[in-house]
Design a protein around this motif. Structure first.
Motif, PDB file in Angstrom:
ATOM      1  N   UNK A  13      27.536 -53.512  74.511  1.00  0.00           N
ATOM      2  CA  UNK A  13      27.470 -54.135  75.688  1.00  0.00           C
ATOM      3  C   UNK A  13      28.757 -54.742  75.969  1.00  0.00           C
ATOM      4  N   UNK A  14      29.743 -55.140  75.192  1.00  0.00           N
ATOM      5  CA  UNK A  14      30.830 -55.689  75.305  1.00  0.00           C
ATOM      6  C   UNK A  14      31.817 -54.534  75.631  1.00  0.00           C
ATOM      7  N   UNK A  15      31.732 -53.107  75.161  1.00  0.00           N
ATOM      8  CA  UNK A  15      32.452 -52.197  75.410  1.00  0.00           C
ATOM      9  C   UNK A  15      32.144 -51.643  76.821  1.00  0.00           C
ATOM     10  N   UNK A  16      30.878 -51.676  77.087  1.00  0.00           N
ATOM     11  CA  UNK A  16      30.686 -51.201  78.618  1.00  0.00           C
ATOM     12  C   UNK A  16      31.329 -52.010  79.731  1.00  0.00           C
ATOM     13  N   UNK A  17      31.127 -53.308  79.346  1.00  0.00           N
ATOM     14  CA  UNK A  17      31.738 -54.271  80.218  1.00  0.00           C
ATOM     15  C   UNK A  17      33.266 -54.070  80.351  1.00  0.00           C
ATOM     16  N   UNK A  18      34.109 -53.765  79.340  1.00  0.00           N
ATOM     17  CA  UNK A  18      35.601 -53.822  79.398  1.00  0.00           C
ATOM     18  C   UNK A  18      35.847 -52.668  80.031  1.00  0.00           C
ATOM     19  N   UNK A  19      35.013 -51.480  80.009  1.00  0.00           N
ATOM     20  CA  UNK A  19      35.307 -50.239  80.871  1.00  0.00           C
ATOM     21  C   UNK A  19      35.356 -50.432  82.155  1.00  0.00           C
ATOM     22  N   UNK A  20      34.580 -51.363  82.605  1.00  0.00           N
ATOM     23  CA  UNK A  20      34.127 -51.503  84.002  1.00  0.00           C
ATOM     24  C   UNK A  20      35.302 -52.710  84.357  1.00  0.00           C
ATOM     25  N   UNK A  21      35.784 -53.655  83.627  1.00  0.00           N
ATOM     26  CA  UNK A  21      36.693 -54.623  84.193  1.00  0.00           C
ATOM     27  C   UNK A  21      38.253 -54.115  83.744  1.00  0.00           C
ATOM     28  N   UNK A  22      38.530 -53.342  82.910  1.00  0.00           N
ATOM     29  CA  UNK A  22      39.818 -52.873  82.917  1.00  0.00           C
ATOM     30  C   UNK A  22      40.964 -52.249  83.900  1.00  0.00           C
ATOM     31  N   UNK A  23      40.061 -51.437  84.914  1.00  0.00           N
ATOM     32  CA  UNK A  23      40.941 -50.823  86.011  1.00  0.00           C
ATOM     33  C   UNK A  23      41.323 -52.010  86.931  1.00  0.00           C
ATOM     34  N   UNK A  24      40.530 -53.006  87.085  1.00  0.00           N
ATOM     35  CA  UNK A  24      41.127 -54.234  87.901  1.00  0.00           C
ATOM     36  C   UNK A  24      41.969 -55.262  87.240  1.00  0.00           C
ATOM     37  N   UNK A  25      41.819 -55.133  85.905  1.00  0.00           N
ATOM     38  CA  UNK A  25      42.610 -56.106  85.360  1.00  0.00           C
ATOM     39  C   UNK A  25      43.905 -55.522  85.121  1.00  0.00           C
ATOM     40  N   UNK A  26      44.021 -54.407  84.979  1.00  0.00           N
ATOM     41  CA  UNK A  26      45.442 -53.338  84.898  1.00  0.00           C
ATOM     42  C   UNK A  26      46.163 -53.691  86.328  1.00  0.00           C
ATOM     43  N   UNK A  27      45.638 -54.066  87.216  1.00  0.00           N
ATOM     44  CA  UNK A  27      46.433 -54.503  88.535  1.00  0.00           C
ATOM     45  C   UNK A  27      47.179 -55.799  88.422  1.00  0.00           C
TER      46      UNK A  27
END
Length: 348
Positions: A13-27
């Protein structure tokens, strides 16, 4: 801005959430990832700056946490060294998704951090708990990854610092169907145990995702499938219902897709017991374990209707709120309140 994003890998679950968040966090800046734990079957698919075995959880084959194996895997000397070596002081912002090494490093070096994720929601007394609370479970939830500030995620908005679930774009954009199979993800049960309880339900078909399976294989009315993102998403979108543990991401995605949902929380994992209590309040079926009564429970469950809940928010909106709150906290601008932010109203 230099950002350290620490992710707990004690489950997918933590990995799945991170994969979705990271593209936006990188901005918002340059993001380095610290991945801790060894229980995830998914690959993060992003460069990992720091890696640790952390605290890994182990399970019996029968749906329970294996306390002995988990305890023997601990290495206090290794943890102490990793706490000392993790350079949290080099970052402008530390976002911590329930990771203990980061929390201890920040405390030791007096670096402010944000505890951001599902477990952060349990700092609210309003977040549902099971009828019988666990003193040890409560202590772990509140002390395992302590921080000066918390931003939680949960099925519903139980408090003003709690946001709705992060839902993968593959799920939010999907056109769900109800094909003639049920999806199953019960990572604390071994395949031979699941065969015992799912074979008698033939001719009903099950796609069971198993950490023991590397390639798709058939066993009567069961298709065992490896835990892979694309396969799991496809099964979730097209199944007639899902039977899963008491995690957070998978039940949230099932709710988004308006699927029939049954949860069987891992025995001894208090966070899952809390999630199951929240889902029960919402009308979701919950079992304590797989046992000889499962056939009857299943047959009753398939007659029920899915619970409907509105998750129309975007991951981009969640990250915007997280960054606004985090920057305000780092700058010690305590006048910002998540409750009064107009952006939040799109997240209800």
């Amino acid at each position: 801005m230099k950002i350290l994003y620490s992710v707990q890998a004690t489950g997918n679950g933590h990995i799945s959430r991170a994969m979705e968040l990271l593209p936006y966090l990188n901005e918002y800046g340059d993001v380095d990832i610290f991945l801790s734990g060894a229980n995830s079957s998914l690959d993060l698919n992003f460069p990992i700056k720091y890696r640790s075995k952390g605290l890994s959880l182990f399970y019996t084959c029968k749906g329970k946490l294996d306390y002995t194996k988990t305890a023997f895997a601990l290495s206090p000397l290794r943890l102490r060294k990793e706490v000392k070596d993790l350079p949290v002081e080099k970052y402008d912002l530390v976002l911590n998704d329930f990771e203990c090494i980061t929390a201890m490093a920040c405390a030791a070096k007096k670096i402010p951090s944000i505890n951001f994720g599902h477990q952060a929601s349990f700092y609210s007394a309003n977040t549902p708990r099971p009828k019988e609370k666990s003193k040890m479970g409560e202590w772990i939830l509140k002390n395992y990854a302590r921080a000066p500030f918390y931003i939680g995620l949960h099925f519903q908005r139980y408090d003003n610092f709690i946001l709705p679930p992060v839902i993968k774009k593959e799920i939010t954009r999907a056109q769900p169907a109800a094909k003639d199979f049920f999806a199953v993800y019960l990572p604390s049960y071994c395949e031979h145990i699941m065969e015992k309880y799912f074979h008698p339900l033939s001719p009903v078909r099950f796609h069971i995702f198993s950490w023991q399976t590397k390639n798709v294989k058939r066993s009567g009315n069961i298709t065992f499938m490896p835990v892979e993102k694309a396969l799991f998403n496809d099964a979730l979108i097209n199944c007639s219902g899902i039977i899963t543990g008491g995690g957070f991401e998978t039940p949230a995605e099932a709710l988004k897709l308006e699927k029939k949902l049954m949860v069987i929380p891992i025995s001894g994992q208090y966070g899952q017991q809390c999630n199951a209590a929240a889902l029960e309040q919402m009308g979701i079926n919950k079992l304590d374990k797989l046992d000889d009564d499962f056939t009857g429970h299943f047959n009753d469950w398939v007659q029920t209707k899915p619970v409907k809940i509105n998750y129309d928010h975007s991951t981009e909106d969640i990250i915007a709120n997280v960054m606004k709150l985090s920057i305000a906290h780092i700058n010690k601008n305590n006048s910002y309140d998540l409750l009064t932010d107009p952006l939040l109203y799109s997240l209800h």
